[in-house]
Design an enzyme around this catalytic site. Structure first.
Site, PDB file in Angstrom:
ATOM      1  N   LYS A 149       0.476   0.016   5.816  1.00 28.36           N
ATOM      2  CA  LYS A 149       1.941  -0.081   5.742  1.00 28.36           C
ATOM      3  C   LYS A 149       2.550  -0.075   7.154  1.00 28.36           C
ATOM      4  O   LYS A 149       1.861   0.230   8.144  1.00 28.36           O
ATOM      5  CB  LYS A 149       2.468   1.085   4.901  1.00 28.36           C
ATOM      6  N   TYR A 159       6.412  -4.418  -5.641  1.00 30.25           N
ATOM      7  CA  TYR A 159       6.550  -3.077  -6.237  1.00 30.25           C
ATOM      8  C   TYR A 159       7.403  -3.106  -7.512  1.00 30.25           C
ATOM      9  O   TYR A 159       7.975  -2.085  -7.886  1.00 30.25           O
ATOM     10  CB  TYR A 159       7.166  -2.118  -5.219  1.00 30.25           C
ATOM     11  N   PHE A 202      13.152   5.974  -5.858  1.00 33.54           N
ATOM     12  CA  PHE A 202      12.732   5.664  -4.481  1.00 33.54           C
ATOM     13  C   PHE A 202      12.551   4.164  -4.235  1.00 33.54           C
ATOM     14  O   PHE A 202      12.168   3.756  -3.144  1.00 33.54           O
ATOM     15  CB  PHE A 202      11.438   6.418  -4.115  1.00 33.54           C
ATOM     16  N   ARG A 255      -9.428   4.578  -3.179  1.00 32.31           N
ATOM     17  CA  ARG A 255      -8.453   5.636  -3.474  1.00 32.31           C
ATOM     18  C   ARG A 255      -8.947   6.987  -2.951  1.00 32.31           C
ATOM     19  O   ARG A 255      -8.160   7.820  -2.517  1.00 32.31           O
ATOM     20  CB  ARG A 255      -8.125   5.655  -4.968  1.00 32.31           C
ATOM     21  N   THR A 266      -1.271  10.202  -3.107  1.00 29.24           N
ATOM     22  CA  THR A 266      -0.026   9.553  -2.660  1.00 29.24           C
ATOM     23  C   THR A 266       0.765  10.489  -1.758  1.00 29.24           C
ATOM     24  O   THR A 266       1.252  10.091  -0.696  1.00 29.24           O
ATOM     25  CB  THR A 266       0.834   9.165  -3.887  1.00 29.24           C
ATOM     26  N   ARG A 291      -4.590   9.504   4.363  1.00 26.27           N
ATOM     27  CA  ARG A 291      -3.223  10.040   4.257  1.00 26.27           C
ATOM     28  C   ARG A 291      -3.128  11.464   4.797  1.00 26.27           C
ATOM     29  O   ARG A 291      -2.138  11.821   5.438  1.00 26.27           O
ATOM     30  CB  ARG A 291      -2.741   9.953   2.808  1.00 26.27           C
ATOM     31  N   ASN A 349       3.257   6.679   3.760  1.00 30.40           N
ATOM     32  CA  ASN A 349       1.927   7.252   3.531  1.00 30.40           C
ATOM     33  C   ASN A 349       0.793   6.325   3.980  1.00 30.40           C
ATOM     34  O   ASN A 349      -0.309   6.363   3.454  1.00 30.40           O
ATOM     35  CB  ASN A 349       1.780   7.693   2.075  1.00 30.40           C
ATOM     36  N   HIS A 366      -1.730   1.568   1.108  1.00 24.04           N
ATOM     37  CA  HIS A 366      -1.593   1.355  -0.336  1.00 24.04           C
ATOM     38  C   HIS A 366      -2.919   0.836  -0.843  1.00 24.04           C
ATOM     39  O   HIS A 366      -3.596   0.079  -0.148  1.00 24.04           O
ATOM     40  CB  HIS A 366      -0.497   0.317  -0.636  1.00 24.04           C
ATOM     41  N   GLU A 411      -2.121  -7.814  -7.553  1.00 24.08           N
ATOM     42  CA  GLU A 411      -1.773  -7.558  -6.148  1.00 24.08           C
ATOM     43  C   GLU A 411      -2.522  -8.496  -5.199  1.00 24.08           C
ATOM     44  O   GLU A 411      -1.964  -8.954  -4.204  1.00 24.08           O
ATOM     45  CB  GLU A 411      -2.054  -6.082  -5.815  1.00 24.08           C
TER      46      GLU A 411
HETATM   47  P1  CMP Z   1       1.959   3.495  -3.030  1.00 22.81           P
HETATM   48  O1  CMP Z   1       0.584   3.939  -3.323  1.00 22.81           O
HETATM   49  O2  CMP Z   1       2.125   2.270  -2.225  1.00 22.81           O
HETATM   50  O3  CMP Z   1       2.752   3.320  -4.406  1.00 22.81           O
HETATM   51  C1  CMP Z   1       4.155   3.462  -4.536  1.00 22.81           C
HETATM   52  C2  CMP Z   1       4.780   3.994  -3.289  1.00 22.81           C
HETATM   53  O4  CMP Z   1       6.076   4.554  -3.434  1.00 22.81           O
HETATM   54  C3  CMP Z   1       3.957   5.150  -2.736  1.00 22.81           C
HETATM   55  O5  CMP Z   1       2.736   4.690  -2.251  1.00 22.81           O
HETATM   56  C4  CMP Z   1       4.918   5.699  -1.683  1.00 22.81           C
HETATM   57  O6  CMP Z   1       4.895   4.928  -0.503  1.00 22.81           O
HETATM   58  C5  CMP Z   1       6.271   5.482  -2.356  1.00 22.81           C
HETATM   59  N1  CMP Z   1       6.902   6.712  -2.853  1.00 22.81           N
HETATM   60  C6  CMP Z   1       8.032   7.242  -2.363  1.00 22.81           C
HETATM   61  N2  CMP Z   1       8.392   8.326  -3.025  1.00 22.81           N
HETATM   62  C7  CMP Z   1       7.490   8.527  -3.974  1.00 22.81           C
HETATM   63  C8  CMP Z   1       7.336   9.502  -4.997  1.00 22.81           C
HETATM   64  N3  CMP Z   1       8.182  10.513  -5.162  1.00 22.81           N
HETATM   65  N4  CMP Z   1       6.265   9.393  -5.798  1.00 22.81           N
HETATM   66  C9  CMP Z   1       5.384   8.359  -5.654  1.00 22.81           C
HETATM   67  N5  CMP Z   1       5.502   7.396  -4.702  1.00 22.81           N
HETATM   68  C10 CMP Z   1       6.535   7.479  -3.865  1.00 22.81           C
END
Ligand code: CMP
Length: 137
Positions: A9, A49, A57, A85, A91, A102, A112, A115, A126
């Site tokens: 990212k 997304y 968010f 993962r 996450t 992470r 974070n 992805h 994706e």
């Molecule tokens: P990702 O794995 O890319 O999937 C969705 C993304 O939303 C996550 O990583 C974060 O970058 C973002 N995000 C922001 N806030 C939240 C939250 N509260 N819970 C989960 N994902 C979040």
């Protein structure tokens, strides 16, 4: 043999850890079958997304994902969705295991660093969002 989509990212690119993330994939014997650096438009980030469009968010996340270049990769290997993962960690970096990407580099639940697709169906969507068949070697 399974495939998954990985994204470094904008925060990961800005932190100059593209090489570090790739090293972790290669150390885990994950094959990189495609890779490119791109900058998403707001519309492209919203499309990627779309599954999160009702989440509070969503707007902030899609702004963040357009804030700078990203590196998108197709990773390939046995059980690579789960393997990736595990390398990424949870996450929320606060809940991520020690030694995960992470835990080591994220500063925020949103920013974070990486992805990774969470299932074979999302991986297929994706990967095709960013790569056509001719770009995957
Ligand atoms: P990702 O794995 O890319 O999937 C969705 C993304 O939303 C996550 O990583 C974060 O970058 C973002 N995000 C922001 N806030 C939240 C939250 N509260 N819970 C989960 N994902 C979040």
């Amino acid at each position: 043999m399974e495939r998954t989509l990985s994204i470094i990212k904008p925060d990961g690119v800005k932190k100059n850890i593209i090489g570090e993330v790739i090293k972790r994939f290669q150390n885990a014997n994950i094959n990189i079958a495609a890779m490119k650096m791109i900058k998403l438009s707001k519309e492209q980030a919203q499309g990627f997304y779309a599954v999160h469009k009702e989440r509070p968010f969503f707007d902030s996340l899609t702004d963040f994902m357009t804030s700078g270049p990203i590196v998108v990769m197709v990773l390939e290997g046995d059980d690579v969705i789960t393997q990736n993962r595990k390398l990424m960690g949870a996450t929320n970096f606060k809940e991520a295991d020690e030694g995960t990407i992470r835990k080591d580099f994220a500063t925020d639940i949103e920013k974070n660093v990486v992805h990774g697709s969470d299932a074979p169906e999302t991986a297929a969507f994706e990967i095709s969002y960013f790569f056509n068949a001719l770009e995957i070697v």
